[in-house]
Write a protein that holds these residues in place. Structure first.
Motif, short mmCIF file in Angstrom:
data_model
loop_
_atom_site.label_atom_id
_atom_site.label_comp_id
_atom_site.label_asym_id
_atom_site.label_seq_id
_atom_site.Cartn_x
_atom_site.Cartn_y
_atom_site.Cartn_z
N SER A 109 34.08 99.33 106.73
CA SER A 109 33.51 98.92 105.45
C SER A 109 33.53 100.09 104.49
O SER A 109 33.26 101.23 104.86
N GLY A 110 33.87 99.78 103.24
CA GLY A 110 33.88 100.81 102.20
C GLY A 110 33.23 100.29 100.94
O GLY A 110 33.47 99.15 100.54
N SER A 111 32.37 101.09 100.33
CA SER A 111 31.65 100.67 99.13
C SER A 111 31.74 101.74 98.05
O SER A 111 31.66 102.94 98.35
N VAL A 112 31.89 101.29 96.82
CA VAL A 112 31.91 102.19 95.67
C VAL A 112 30.95 101.63 94.63
O VAL A 112 31.05 100.45 94.27
N THR A 113 30.04 102.46 94.16
CA THR A 113 29.03 102.01 93.20
C THR A 113 29.45 102.38 91.77
O THR A 113 29.85 103.52 91.51
N LEU A 114 29.35 101.42 90.88
CA LEU A 114 29.72 101.62 89.48
C LEU A 114 28.54 101.29 88.58
O LEU A 114 27.73 100.41 88.90
N GLU A 115 28.46 101.97 87.47
CA GLU A 115 27.44 101.64 86.49
C GLU A 115 27.88 100.40 85.71
O GLU A 115 29.02 100.30 85.26
N ALA A 116 26.98 99.44 85.59
CA ALA A 116 27.30 98.22 84.85
C ALA A 116 27.57 98.55 83.39
O ALA A 116 26.92 99.40 82.79
N ASP A 117 28.57 97.88 82.81
CA ASP A 117 28.91 98.13 81.41
C ASP A 117 28.90 96.87 80.55
O ASP A 117 29.28 96.89 79.39
N ASN A 118 28.51 95.72 81.13
CA ASN A 118 28.40 94.51 80.33
C ASN A 118 27.28 93.63 80.87
O ASN A 118 26.81 93.83 82.00
N ALA A 119 26.86 92.70 80.06
CA ALA A 119 25.78 91.80 80.45
C ALA A 119 26.13 90.37 80.04
O ALA A 119 26.80 90.16 79.02
N THR A 120 25.71 89.42 80.84
CA THR A 120 25.91 88.01 80.52
C THR A 120 24.54 87.34 80.43
O THR A 120 23.75 87.39 81.37
N ILE A 121 24.29 86.73 79.29
CA ILE A 121 23.00 86.09 79.02
C ILE A 121 23.20 84.59 78.91
O ILE A 121 24.10 84.13 78.19
N ILE A 122 22.41 83.83 79.63
CA ILE A 122 22.45 82.38 79.54
C ILE A 122 21.11 81.89 79.00
O ILE A 122 20.07 82.14 79.61
N LEU A 123 21.15 81.23 77.85
CA LEU A 123 19.93 80.76 77.22
C LEU A 123 20.16 79.39 76.59
O LEU A 123 21.29 78.93 76.46
N SER A 124 19.06 78.75 76.23
CA SER A 124 19.15 77.38 75.71
C SER A 124 18.22 77.17 74.52
O SER A 124 17.22 77.87 74.35
#
Length: 243
Positions: free
Chosen positions: A39-54
Motif C-alpha cells: 500500500s502506498g499513500s500520498v497526502t495532498l492539500e485540497a485546492d478546490n471545494a464543491t458546495i451543494i445547496l438548495s
C-alpha cells in the motif's frame, strides 16, 4: 525381429518416464510462489471545494411558488457569479415540485397541503479560499438548505504515480522478507493487480432544514472553512516466483 521389438519397447518406456518426471518437476516449481500486498499513500492539500445547496419554497399555489423559487435561485446564482465563480462551475443537481400532504386520523385520508418546490445546485469553487464567501452569499440571497461541502484536488496524476511506486516497493520488500525467512530466493513477479482510491473528495455533511432561518446578515461572522488535505492511496496485490 523379437530382439528389435523389445529394444524399441524399452526405449519408448524410458522416454515416457523421463518426460513424465520433467513435467512433475515443472509443476512443483510453478507452485513455489509467494503472494503479498502493498500500500502506498500520498497526502495532498485540497485546492478546490464543491458546495451543494438548495432553494426551497412552499405555497398553496404551485405557479407562484415556482416563480418565487426561480427568482431566489436566480439571485443566488448572480451573487456567486459576481463574486468570481464561472457560469460553467454551477450546475443543477435536482429540481422537484410536489404537494405535501397531511394524514387526518378522523377521516383516515390524506389532506393536500402546500406545494414544495426544490431547486438544488452544485457549485465548484476552484479557489478554496472563496468557499466561505460563496456559502455566505448564497444564504444571504435566498438559499435555505445547505446539503454538503466537499474538498478535492484538481491534479492527482503525480500523486498517483508516487503512491503506486510506494505500494509496489512495499509489496516487494514483504516478498523478499518472506522468501528469505523460508530459505528461498525471490524470483520474478508473476502477477500484479492494483486497487486504487484516487482522492475522492472529503465531504462534510451540512444538513439544514429549509425552515431554519439561514439568511446571513451584515453583522454575521463569515462562515469558517478549512480545506484540510486529501489522500491518494494505491493498493497492490502481487505474486512472486520463489527459487
Amino acid at each position: 525381429m523379437k530382439t528389435t521389438f523389445k529394444f524399441i519397447t524399452i526405449t519408448l518406456f524410458i522416454g515416457f518416464f523421463f518426460l513424465a518426471s520433467c513435467t512433475i518437476q515443472q509443476d512443483n516449481y510453478a507452485k513455489r510462489t509467494v503472494s503479498v500486498s502493498g500500500s502506498g499513500s500520498v497526502t495532498l492539500e485540497a485546492d478546490n471545494a464543491t458546495i451543494i445547496l438548495s432553494v426551497v419554497t412552499r405555497g398553496p399555489d404551485v405557479a407562484k411558488t415556482s416563480e418565487e423559487n426561480a427568482a431566489k435561485m436566480t439571485a443566488v446564482q448572480e451573487a456567486v457569479i459576481t463574486a468570481g465563480i464561472a457560469k460553467d462551475c454551477i450546475s443543477t443537481q435536482n429540481y422537484s415540485v410536489y404537494q405535501e400532504t397531511r394524514y387526518d386520523p378522523k377521516t383516515g385520508k390524506s389532506i393536500p397541503e402546500d406545494y414544495r418546490v426544490t431547486n438544488q445546485i452544485k457549485i465548484l469553487v476552484k479557489k478554496i479560499s472563496m468557499a466561505s464567501e460563496v456559502i455566505d452569499l448564497a444564504l444571504k440571497n435566498g438559499a435555505n438548505q445547505l446539503s454538503s461541502l466537499s474538498y478535492g484536488v484538481t491534479d492527482t496524476e503525480i500523486a498517483k504515480k508516487q503512491a503506486r511506486t510506494l505500494a509496489i516497493q512495499q509489496a516487494q520488500e514483504s516478498a523478499n522478507l518472506l522468501a528469505g525467512a523460508s530459505g528461498s530466493r525471490l524470483g520474478k513477479v508473476l502477477q500484479i493487480s492494483e486497487h486504487a482510491d484516487y482522492a475522492y473528495p472529503r465531504a462534510v455533511m451540512m444538513k439544514a432544514s429549509a425552515n431554519m432561518d439561514m439568511v446571513a446578515t451584515e453583522e454575521a461572522v463569515a462562515t469558517p472553512v478549512s480545506g484540510g488535505s486529501t489522500t491518494v492511496t494505491v493498493n497492490v496485490d502481487a505474486v512472486y516466483q520463489l527459487k
